[in-house]
Design an enzyme around this catalytic site. Structure first.
Site, PDB file in Angstrom:
ATOM      1  N   CYS A  71       0.832  -1.202   0.000  1.00 50.89           N
ATOM      2  CA  CYS A  71       0.000   0.000   0.000  1.00 50.89           C
ATOM      3  C   CYS A  71       0.868   1.254   0.000  1.00 50.89           C
ATOM      4  O   CYS A  71       1.697   1.433   0.890  1.00 50.89           O
ATOM      5  CB  CYS A  71      -0.893  -0.001   1.233  1.00 50.89           C
ATOM      6  N   CYS A  77      -1.074   6.415   6.749  1.00 50.54           N
ATOM      7  CA  CYS A  77      -2.300   5.879   7.343  1.00 50.54           C
ATOM      8  C   CYS A  77      -1.967   5.245   8.690  1.00 50.54           C
ATOM      9  O   CYS A  77      -0.898   4.704   8.892  1.00 50.54           O
ATOM     10  CB  CYS A  77      -2.869   4.836   6.380  1.00 50.54           C
ATOM     11  N   CYS A  80      -1.645   0.149   9.115  1.00 45.04           N
ATOM     12  CA  CYS A  80      -0.625  -0.907   9.023  1.00 45.04           C
ATOM     13  C   CYS A  80       0.743  -0.381   9.413  1.00 45.04           C
ATOM     14  O   CYS A  80       1.474   0.147   8.588  1.00 45.04           O
ATOM     15  CB  CYS A  80      -0.544  -1.441   7.598  1.00 45.04           C
ATOM     16  N   TYR A 311     -17.860 -12.658  27.946  1.00 40.63           N
ATOM     17  CA  TYR A 311     -17.569 -11.734  26.850  1.00 40.63           C
ATOM     18  C   TYR A 311     -17.827 -12.438  25.514  1.00 40.63           C
ATOM     19  O   TYR A 311     -16.969 -12.498  24.648  1.00 40.63           O
ATOM     20  CB  TYR A 311     -16.113 -11.248  26.906  1.00 40.63           C
ATOM     21  N   GLU A 332     -22.710 -11.511  27.925  1.00 36.03           N
ATOM     22  CA  GLU A 332     -22.301 -10.401  27.055  1.00 36.03           C
ATOM     23  C   GLU A 332     -23.037  -9.134  27.457  1.00 36.03           C
ATOM     24  O   GLU A 332     -24.197  -9.166  27.857  1.00 36.03           O
ATOM     25  CB  GLU A 332     -22.604 -10.790  25.597  1.00 36.03           C
ATOM     26  N   CYS A 408      -6.844 -10.352  22.976  1.00 34.24           N
ATOM     27  CA  CYS A 408      -6.294  -9.555  21.880  1.00 34.24           C
ATOM     28  C   CYS A 408      -5.202  -8.609  22.374  1.00 34.24           C
ATOM     29  O   CYS A 408      -4.719  -7.779  21.622  1.00 34.24           O
ATOM     30  CB  CYS A 408      -7.400  -8.785  21.167  1.00 34.24           C
TER      31      CYS A 408
HETATM   32  N1  SAH Z   1     -16.037 -13.934  21.764  1.00 36.93           N
HETATM   33  C1  SAH Z   1     -16.600 -12.996  20.843  1.00 36.93           C
HETATM   34  C2  SAH Z   1     -16.462 -11.516  21.242  1.00 36.93           C
HETATM   35  C3  SAH Z   1     -15.156 -11.080  21.843  1.00 36.93           C
HETATM   36  S1  SAH Z   1     -14.919  -9.314  21.920  1.00 36.93           S
HETATM   37  C4  SAH Z   1     -16.061 -13.224  19.458  1.00 36.93           C
HETATM   38  O1  SAH Z   1     -15.061 -13.915  19.264  1.00 36.93           O
HETATM   39  O2  SAH Z   1     -16.655 -12.737  18.500  1.00 36.93           O
HETATM   40  C5  SAH Z   1     -15.300  -8.896  23.544  1.00 36.93           C
HETATM   41  C6  SAH Z   1     -16.771  -8.801  23.834  1.00 36.93           C
HETATM   42  O3  SAH Z   1     -16.910  -8.449  25.190  1.00 36.93           O
HETATM   43  C7  SAH Z   1     -17.534  -7.747  23.047  1.00 36.93           C
HETATM   44  O4  SAH Z   1     -18.654  -8.346  22.443  1.00 36.93           O
HETATM   45  C8  SAH Z   1     -17.974  -6.729  24.115  1.00 36.93           C
HETATM   46  O5  SAH Z   1     -19.235  -6.155  23.863  1.00 36.93           O
HETATM   47  C9  SAH Z   1     -18.022  -7.584  25.348  1.00 36.93           C
HETATM   48  N2  SAH Z   1     -17.850  -6.919  26.643  1.00 36.93           N
HETATM   49  C10 SAH Z   1     -17.098  -5.826  26.935  1.00 36.93           C
HETATM   50  N3  SAH Z   1     -17.123  -5.567  28.252  1.00 36.93           N
HETATM   51  C11 SAH Z   1     -17.900  -6.515  28.820  1.00 36.93           C
HETATM   52  C12 SAH Z   1     -18.296  -6.795  30.168  1.00 36.93           C
HETATM   53  N4  SAH Z   1     -17.885  -6.038  31.180  1.00 36.93           N
HETATM   54  N5  SAH Z   1     -19.091  -7.867  30.393  1.00 36.93           N
HETATM   55  C13 SAH Z   1     -19.507  -8.651  29.375  1.00 36.93           C
HETATM   56  N6  SAH Z   1     -19.170  -8.436  28.082  1.00 36.93           N
HETATM   57  C14 SAH Z   1     -18.369  -7.385  27.805  1.00 36.93           C
END
Ligand code: SAH
Length: 453
Positions: A71, A77, A80, A311, A332, A408
């Site tokens: 790119c 940007c 990356c 989560y 969630e 992550c």
């Molecule tokens: N496991 C899923 C999402 C992971 S991302 C996947 O792989 O697609 C992290 C997620 O945690 C998001 O959906 C976000 O909305 C949620 N989240 C953030 N803070 C939170 C909390 N305090 N309690 C519950 N969920 C939460």
């Protein structure tokens, strides 16, 4: 050393946001766009007591690990940071970073980190992008990406890590705005209509979604724009998202359907998922499958287990595990995501899952104290800031056989693993880094902890 000094340094390693790090008499310099192995002339931009930031002025002798970045905008940007580093080396540095964080922050002596699972073709991998709209200095309407750490738009419609359809959709929107006199949003004045275009593609089905984030509740000539969008092969969802706040948060809460569904349908492995504009969904489908297969493997399910997933987003991992488990509970915080999760369970005919709406740090302790819930396996996939201490504590009380931690951010992963392993009841078995974000400094991990009997 002072601001604006020009110095020559050898870049030795890579920092957490992809910057090059070199030292002068033990004093570290952080240099954007410099790569490990570079001998570079750099200008100091910000001088602190124990470190300084610098700008790359000239490569005296480029690193042997440099490669041609695909790119042309990659330096301007903010997306990356390390596109100019060979992919092989990118993976090496990511593995090293995970190991270093586990040692430095996690206190593990020899952390069991496996080689990073990389991509065969690390381009065009993203299924989602959010493009800001604005005007350039000459007053032309532009879209592209924010330059690193700023809100200056670097114009560009064909991102090398995004889908090719982005270009067609964005150019169509730009032309439409000019024709119909539609104003892009201006952060300074709070005036103007179009803020961002969110574009998502389901790689398994080819379905495309456009959601326009607007500073208002309607879009002029919207049916005509829909006609144009729906000429693009794969387009199945066009909606508006209302965001009238002066904020950096891209999406508002309200979605107004315009044409087609308000979701697109994708598949990971054998499971189908409907994804709406507000839901979190992993951005790299090819790597997501590797990530989830690793999580499934680490969960070690034999068919009867009770699994809690904290989560859980739209239930992607929960559903991926459900066929191998007795019962899966997901927690969630985003209401739309929980709705998606429940709908996705029905869509796949999966009945042994339940989703709870709420904060993981409130739902889990409450369920544990009031209902005495238990788990054989716990899977957690928190956002960057990591797992809430109240969750970690409850998990330690619940004492599941296995904890699978999907993360992550290696730094918060290391911090939380330290807490989970502190009293010796849990042992860190392995950490599998997965390269979800090639050309950026980010790296995802799946860690397995087992309970010591
Ligand atoms: N496991 C899923 C999402 C992971 S991302 C996947 O792989 O697609 C992290 C997620 O945690 C998001 O959906 C976000 O909305 C949620 N989240 C953030 N803070 C939170 C909390 N305090 N309690 C519950 N969920 C939460």
């Amino acid at each position: 050393m002072k601001k604006n000094d020009l110095v020559q340094i050898r870049i030795e390693t890579m920092g957490s946001t992809g910057e090059g790090i070199g030292k002068i008499d033990g004093y570290p310099l952080f240099v954007k766009d410099a790569l490990p192995g570079d001998l570079a002339e750099v200008r100091l931009t910000k001088v602190k007591k124990t470190y300084a930031y610098a700008r790359l002025e000239r490569l005296v002798s480029p690193s042997p690990d440099r490669t041609e970045a695909r790119c042309p905008l990659h330096r301007r940007c903010g997306g990356c940071q390390i596109q100019a580093l060979s992919y092989e080396k990118q993976l090496e540095y990511k593995e090293q970073k995970v190991r270093e964080d586990l040692i430095r922050i996690g206190g593990f002596e020899a952390p069991p980190v496996l080689p990073v699972l990389g991509m065969e073709d690390p381009y065009r991998y993203r299924n989602k992008a959010q493009f800001p709209f604005g005007r350039d200095r000459e007053g032309r309407i532009v879209t592209g990406f924010y330059a690193g750490r700023t809100h200056t738009i670097v114009p560009g419609t064909d991102c090398a890590i995004g889908v090719p359809e982005n270009k067609e959709i964005l150019e169509l929107i730009l032309a439409f705005m000019t024709e119909r006199g539609i104003e892009p949003y201006d952060e300074k004045t709070g005036k103007g209509l179009l803020r961002h275009a969110l574009i998502r593609k389901a790689f398994a089905t080819g379905e495309l979604m456009v959601c326009l984030v607007i500073n208002g509740r309607s879009f002029p000539y919207v049916e005509e724009l829909a006609d144009r969008f729906f000429k693009i092969p794969g387009m199945t969802s066009f909606s508006l998202n209302v965001n009238r706040k002066a904020t950096n948060v891209i999406l508002g809460e309200e979605v107004i359907p315009v044409r087609g569904q308000t979701y697109i349908t994708d598949r990971i492995g054998e499971i189908s998922y409907q994804i709406s504009p507000l839901s979190f969904y992993q951005v790299n489908p090819a790597q997501t499958e590797k990530l989830y297969r690793t999580a499934l493997d680490y969960a070690g399910l034999t068919g009867g287990e009770t699994v809690w997933e904290l989560y859980c987003g739209i239930g992607t991992i929960s559903l991926f595990l459900a066929r191998s488990a007795g019962k899966v509970f997901g927690v969630e915080i985003v209401p739309q995501a929980v709705e998606d999760a429940r709908r996705n369970a029905r869509l796949n005919g999966i009945e042994n899952v339940d989703f709870y709406l709420g904060k993981a740090e409130e739902v889990l302790p409450e369920k544990y104290e009031k209902d005495g819930i238990r788990a054989d396996v716990m899977v957690i996939d928190p956002p960057r800031k990591g797992c809430d201490p109240a969750c970690l504590e409850t998990m330690l009380h619940m004492a599941p056989e296995r904890i699978v931690y999907v993360s992550c951010d290696p730094a918060t992963l290391a911090r939380d693993l330290k807490i989970l392993c502190a009293d010796g009841r849990y042992e860190l078995q392995k950490v599998q880094p997965v390269d979800m974000f090639p050309h950026t400094a980010g790296v995802e991990n799946v860690a397995l902890l087992t309970y010591r009997k």
